[in-house]
Motif scaffolding. Sequence first.
Motif, mmCIF file in Angstrom:
data_model
loop_
_atom_site.group_PDB
_atom_site.id
_atom_site.type_symbol
_atom_site.label_atom_id
_atom_site.label_comp_id
_atom_site.label_asym_id
_atom_site.label_seq_id
_atom_site.Cartn_x
_atom_site.Cartn_y
_atom_site.Cartn_z
ATOM 1 N N THR A 160 21.033 27.370 20.852
ATOM 2 C CA THR A 160 21.239 27.083 19.423
ATOM 3 C C THR A 160 19.884 26.898 18.740
ATOM 4 O O THR A 160 18.946 26.339 19.305
ATOM 5 C CB THR A 160 22.078 25.800 19.244
ATOM 6 O OG1 THR A 160 23.306 25.948 19.944
ATOM 7 C CG2 THR A 160 22.360 25.549 17.774
ATOM 8 N N ARG A 161 19.794 27.386 17.534
ATOM 9 C CA ARG A 161 18.562 27.255 16.770
ATOM 10 C C ARG A 161 18.939 27.099 15.291
ATOM 11 O O ARG A 161 20.030 27.492 14.870
ATOM 12 C CB ARG A 161 17.659 28.463 16.953
ATOM 13 C CG ARG A 161 18.298 29.768 16.509
ATOM 14 C CD ARG A 161 17.540 30.981 17.019
ATOM 15 N NE ARG A 161 18.141 32.221 16.525
ATOM 16 C CZ ARG A 161 19.209 32.787 17.073
ATOM 17 N NH1 ARG A 161 19.787 32.231 18.136
ATOM 18 N NH2 ARG A 161 19.691 33.914 16.570
ATOM 19 N N GLY A 162 18.038 26.498 14.514
ATOM 20 C CA GLY A 162 18.321 26.335 13.090
ATOM 21 C C GLY A 162 17.415 25.310 12.447
ATOM 22 O O GLY A 162 16.417 24.862 13.030
ATOM 23 N N TYR A 163 17.755 24.934 11.221
ATOM 24 C CA TYR A 163 16.932 24.000 10.463
ATOM 25 C C TYR A 163 17.844 23.012 9.723
ATOM 26 O O TYR A 163 19.054 23.219 9.583
ATOM 27 C CB TYR A 163 16.041 24.732 9.464
ATOM 28 C CG TYR A 163 16.793 25.494 8.379
ATOM 29 C CD1 TYR A 163 17.117 24.863 7.169
ATOM 30 C CD2 TYR A 163 17.174 26.816 8.565
ATOM 31 C CE1 TYR A 163 17.807 25.550 6.178
ATOM 32 C CE2 TYR A 163 17.871 27.503 7.584
ATOM 33 C CZ TYR A 163 18.177 26.869 6.394
ATOM 34 O OH TYR A 163 18.872 27.539 5.414
ATOM 35 N N GLY A 164 17.235 21.919 9.262
ATOM 36 C CA GLY A 164 17.965 20.904 8.509
ATOM 37 C C GLY A 164 17.259 20.574 7.214
ATOM 38 O O GLY A 164 16.046 20.775 7.079
ATOM 39 N N THR A 165 17.990 20.075 6.231
ATOM 40 C CA THR A 165 17.423 19.637 4.959
ATOM 41 C C THR A 165 17.989 18.259 4.615
ATOM 42 O O THR A 165 19.095 17.897 5.038
ATOM 43 C CB THR A 165 17.755 20.616 3.819
ATOM 44 O OG1 THR A 165 19.176 20.768 3.715
ATOM 45 C CG2 THR A 165 17.126 21.976 4.064
ATOM 46 N N PHE A 166 17.224 17.501 3.840
ATOM 47 C CA PHE A 166 17.685 16.179 3.440
ATOM 48 C C PHE A 166 17.225 15.867 2.024
ATOM 49 O O PHE A 166 16.226 16.409 1.533
ATOM 50 C CB PHE A 166 17.172 15.099 4.400
ATOM 51 C CG PHE A 166 15.677 14.857 4.328
ATOM 52 C CD1 PHE A 166 15.143 13.892 3.481
ATOM 53 C CD2 PHE A 166 14.809 15.595 5.120
ATOM 54 C CE1 PHE A 166 13.772 13.671 3.420
ATOM 55 C CE2 PHE A 166 13.429 15.389 5.062
ATOM 56 C CZ PHE A 166 12.917 14.419 4.219
ATOM 57 N N THR A 178 13.537 11.443 -2.623
ATOM 58 C CA THR A 178 12.817 12.133 -1.560
ATOM 59 C C THR A 178 13.622 13.352 -1.122
ATOM 60 O O THR A 178 14.851 13.367 -1.203
ATOM 61 C CB THR A 178 12.592 11.218 -0.346
ATOM 62 O OG1 THR A 178 13.864 10.772 0.151
ATOM 63 C CG2 THR A 178 11.752 10.018 -0.722
ATOM 64 N N ALA A 179 12.906 14.354 -0.642
ATOM 65 C CA ALA A 179 13.555 15.566 -0.153
ATOM 66 C C ALA A 179 12.640 16.228 0.860
ATOM 67 O O ALA A 179 11.413 16.077 0.811
ATOM 68 C CB ALA A 179 13.876 16.523 -1.302
ATOM 69 N N GLY A 180 13.234 16.964 1.787
ATOM 70 C CA GLY A 180 12.416 17.637 2.782
ATOM 71 C C GLY A 180 13.250 18.548 3.671
ATOM 72 O O GLY A 180 14.467 18.703 3.489
ATOM 73 N N ARG A 181 12.584 19.114 4.659
ATOM 74 C CA ARG A 181 13.217 20.098 5.552
ATOM 75 C C ARG A 181 12.717 19.879 6.969
ATOM 76 O O ARG A 181 11.533 19.580 7.179
ATOM 77 C CB ARG A 181 12.884 21.505 5.073
ATOM 78 C CG ARG A 181 13.375 22.635 5.991
ATOM 79 C CD ARG A 181 13.053 23.976 5.382
ATOM 80 N NE ARG A 181 13.279 25.071 6.326
ATOM 81 C CZ ARG A 181 13.969 26.162 6.056
ATOM 82 N NH1 ARG A 181 14.517 26.305 4.855
ATOM 83 N NH2 ARG A 181 14.116 27.114 6.950
ATOM 84 N N PHE A 182 13.625 20.021 7.929
ATOM 85 C CA PHE A 182 13.283 19.984 9.343
ATOM 86 C C PHE A 182 13.394 21.399 9.900
ATOM 87 O O PHE A 182 14.499 21.945 9.993
ATOM 88 C CB PHE A 182 14.239 19.066 10.117
ATOM 89 C CG PHE A 182 14.289 17.658 9.604
ATOM 90 C CD1 PHE A 182 13.203 16.812 9.726
ATOM 91 C CD2 PHE A 182 15.446 17.176 9.006
ATOM 92 C CE1 PHE A 182 13.253 15.505 9.273
ATOM 93 C CE2 PHE A 182 15.515 15.877 8.549
ATOM 94 C CZ PHE A 182 14.412 15.037 8.676
ATOM 95 N N ASN A 183 12.275 21.988 10.248
ATOM 96 C CA ASN A 183 12.289 23.311 10.859
ATOM 97 C C ASN A 183 12.493 23.180 12.372
ATOM 98 O O ASN A 183 12.066 22.190 12.984
ATOM 99 C CB ASN A 183 10.985 24.054 10.576
ATOM 100 C CG ASN A 183 10.813 24.356 9.104
ATOM 101 O OD1 ASN A 183 11.743 24.814 8.441
ATOM 102 N ND2 ASN A 183 9.620 24.081 8.573
#
Length: 548
Positions: A217-223, A137-142
């Motif tokens: 603070t602002r940004g995104y995450g990936t997993f 599995t893979a994805g992104r948190f905006n």
Amino acid sequence: MNKIFISIIAIALATGITTTGVRAQAAFDMAQIGQNDLRGTARYMSMAGAYGALGGDLSSISHNPAGIGVYRYSDVGLTLGLNLQSTKSQDNNGVKNTLFSCNNAGYVGVFNINSESLKNFNWGFTYNRALSFNRRTAGRFNNLKTSLSNYVAGVTNSLGYYYDPTQAEEGRTPASNNLASEYNGYVPWLSTLTFYSFAMSPNSNGENFQGLYGDGTRGYGTFETVENGGVDEYNITFGGNFYDKLYWGFGVGITDLNHTTSTYYAENLDDAYLDDAYLDDGNMISRGSAVWDLQNYLHTFGTGWNFKLGFIAVPTQALRIGFSFETPTYYQLTDQYYADSQFDYSNGLTYNPSVDVNCSTPVGEIYYQISTPWKFQASAAAIINSRATLSFEYQYTGTQTMRIKNNIGITDFEMTQTVKDYLKATNTYKIGAEVRVTPQLSVRAGYSYESSPVKDDVVNNLWDIYTSGTMPAYNIVRNTQYVTAGIGYKFKNLYADLAYVHKSRTNDYHAFSPAFYEEGGRIMAEQSPTAVVKDNNNQIVLSLGIRF
């Protein structure tokens, strides 16, 4: 660019962020081990596994051993599968995978007793792939609203750990909570990794820690998560037939578990709160850009055993009733694991170039025992004009009854309690149908539904979740459904069966646990990054065999 490599030396790893001790399976890992896939022969799978009251099939005897008593002729067969896997997260990030597998193989021997009461006594040996872990599995948190570093800092503060560089000399008491002292096995590893990779910073007096995320603070995450392996079960089964009215069977299952998990989680943040350890300007915290990732590797392997007992009653030629139960599988397991953290950060000042920090744990190993849930099955089948069969099955799996012990058999009450707190029993419903079009050709179809093993309060993010070691991420299975179809053909004593199986499953992936805090006399929750992940897997299964 300044490059720093920190290798943290220790003799033991912590069990989770909130406790210290050995590293062992968390509740959701145990729940996964305690479940079974819909796997077996093509005939069994094409009827969605609703086979408990029918028997006479090489995979059915793995679930209701009374099915071996139905045999009138010896049987040997092999089942192969082609698995087309597809996983997609809510951000439309999809992963596809194609795998080949051996689902089932076995032999049943029939001995005619020539007794009026005991018609025959049979025995068999079967191999069954009970569970497949293969998944990616893979994805992104905006638009992240918090950071894993903030969660770790909050828990670290609540446990009373601090930072005092003046007390880092040798000779400190071994129970020190000071993160400046050489690691001694008392500080949770996730706190240690986060601190020494500079993803959380001490305040001016060193009594509390600050994560990367704050106002502005602002940004995104990936997993990404990659799993491999499975559970293979080898069954030795005995059974017989009383008066053609009662079939019975019992068996012993020997299981072989092999599960590898690699996880990756990263955050890319702007205006993050950075540790100013490399600046000589009198400040503790500055603002800048940060890219932080955490990688974990876990290999779990071992063997176990279980016992099965079952019955099939035939009150009339048109009705069959089945019942079976399976003891827990008692596993002796080994975990091998390590974690790695990398952190690149810069505050944008010309005299302070960006810093690249690499921090890792040593490879650890722990031995322990677990027992999977008890399972009970009840089934019924209607035989219509000797040409059609309609079959139902219900299975109860007591997931909350799972237990974990250390390597010498002493119960780990804390981990066992988390199983009770997070998990509940699962209910599985199966329905299958078969129509004999000609004496040689049959068509089949089925449907199966399995409920979630996770309690509603956990699904609704009302619990602080304990995870194991340095793996803060966890996966909640909502429900699992199978839609199946197939055909079968007999030619003299040869048979061939073909099945198509579609599996759909909805999961909630959590990067880490929700955090709870008090504000104005009320308990407030800060939700962690969460993604809905859907699995849509297709299997094409072929069975070939001979009866003699």
